[in-house]
Scaffold this motif. Structure first.
Motif, PDB file in Angstrom:
ATOM      1  N   THR A 158       0.837  -1.189   0.000  1.00 45.98           N
ATOM      2  CA  THR A 158       0.000   0.000   0.000  1.00 45.98           C
ATOM      3  C   THR A 158       0.872   1.239   0.000  1.00 45.98           C
ATOM      4  N   ASP A 201       0.494   3.721   1.754  1.00 46.82           N
ATOM      5  CA  ASP A 201       0.508   4.356   3.068  1.00 46.82           C
ATOM      6  C   ASP A 201       1.912   4.462   3.647  1.00 46.82           C
ATOM      7  N   ASP A 202       2.773   3.526   3.311  1.00 46.55           N
ATOM      8  CA  ASP A 202       4.111   3.481   3.889  1.00 46.55           C
ATOM      9  C   ASP A 202       5.198   3.875   2.901  1.00 46.55           C
ATOM     10  N   ASP A 205       3.833   9.645   2.063  1.00 47.40           N
ATOM     11  CA  ASP A 205       2.684   9.004   2.684  1.00 47.40           C
ATOM     12  C   ASP A 205       1.870   9.970   3.532  1.00 47.40           C
ATOM     13  N   ASP A 206       2.434  11.126   3.873  1.00 49.84           N
ATOM     14  CA  ASP A 206       1.686  12.159   4.572  1.00 49.84           C
ATOM     15  C   ASP A 206       1.119  13.201   3.611  1.00 49.84           C
ATOM     16  N   ASP A 207       1.187  12.920   2.314  1.00 45.66           N
ATOM     17  CA  ASP A 207       0.648  13.737   1.229  1.00 45.66           C
ATOM     18  C   ASP A 207       1.452  14.996   0.951  1.00 45.66           C
ATOM     19  N   ASN A 250      -5.428   7.277  -1.450  1.00 49.39           N
ATOM     20  CA  ASN A 250      -4.924   6.140  -0.699  1.00 49.39           C
ATOM     21  C   ASN A 250      -5.924   4.987  -0.647  1.00 49.39           C
ATOM     22  N   GLU A 251      -7.212   5.302  -0.689  1.00 51.36           N
ATOM     23  CA  GLU A 251      -8.207   4.243  -0.682  1.00 51.36           C
ATOM     24  C   GLU A 251      -8.111   3.388  -1.935  1.00 51.36           C
ATOM     25  N   ASN A 295      -5.261   3.190  -3.608  1.00 55.15           N
ATOM     26  CA  ASN A 295      -3.848   2.862  -3.750  1.00 55.15           C
ATOM     27  C   ASN A 295      -3.309   3.372  -5.090  1.00 55.15           C
TER      28      ASN A 295
END
Length: 123
Positions: free
Chosen positions: A28, A30-31, A53-55, A74-75, A77
């Motif tokens: 993902t 996210d990381d 990952d923090d945009d 992110n939803e 991916n």
């Protein structure tokens, strides 16, 4: 198994727009930091933009400044590169890449790469 896929390339007239998409499987976003690179014929690969990952976002060089926008969903991916007011010099194969060391214009920091998508801008 980790895989990245880039979509959305095509052939457009100068001044047109394209939106590139990069989707990930096996991990993902996210990381990861996700970057867009491009490589034009006869030229070295260069960084275009990156999103963390923090945009938080980064843009590299003058190419695309004020014309390109990187964003993420992110939803889904998915990372996008919106390219507006395209110029012939934007013609290149565009690659998305992922890494865990944050955003950088150094391609060695990214260890997952998509296959690239061709963008051709005619004058």
């Amino acid at each position: 198994e980790v895989q990245l896929q880039a979509f959305g390339g095509g052939s457009v007239q100068a001044g047109g727009s394209l939106r590139l998409s990069c989707t990930a499987s096996g991990f993902t976003f996210d990381d990861y930091a996700i970057a867009w690179f491009r490589q034009a014929p006869g030229r070295e690969r260069e960084g275009v933009s990156c999103i963390r990952d923090d945009d938080r976002t980064s843009y590299y060089g003058d190419s695309g400044k004020g014309r390109f926008t990187i964003s993420s969903d992110n939803e889904k991916n998915t990372v996008y590169l919106q390219m507006n007011r395209l110029k012939p010099e934007d013609t290149a194969v565009y690659y998305c890449a992922a890494g865990t060391l944050g955003c950088s214009n150094i391609e060695e920091l990214y260890y997952h790469w998509g296959q690239g998508t061709q963008v051709t801008v005619s004058s």
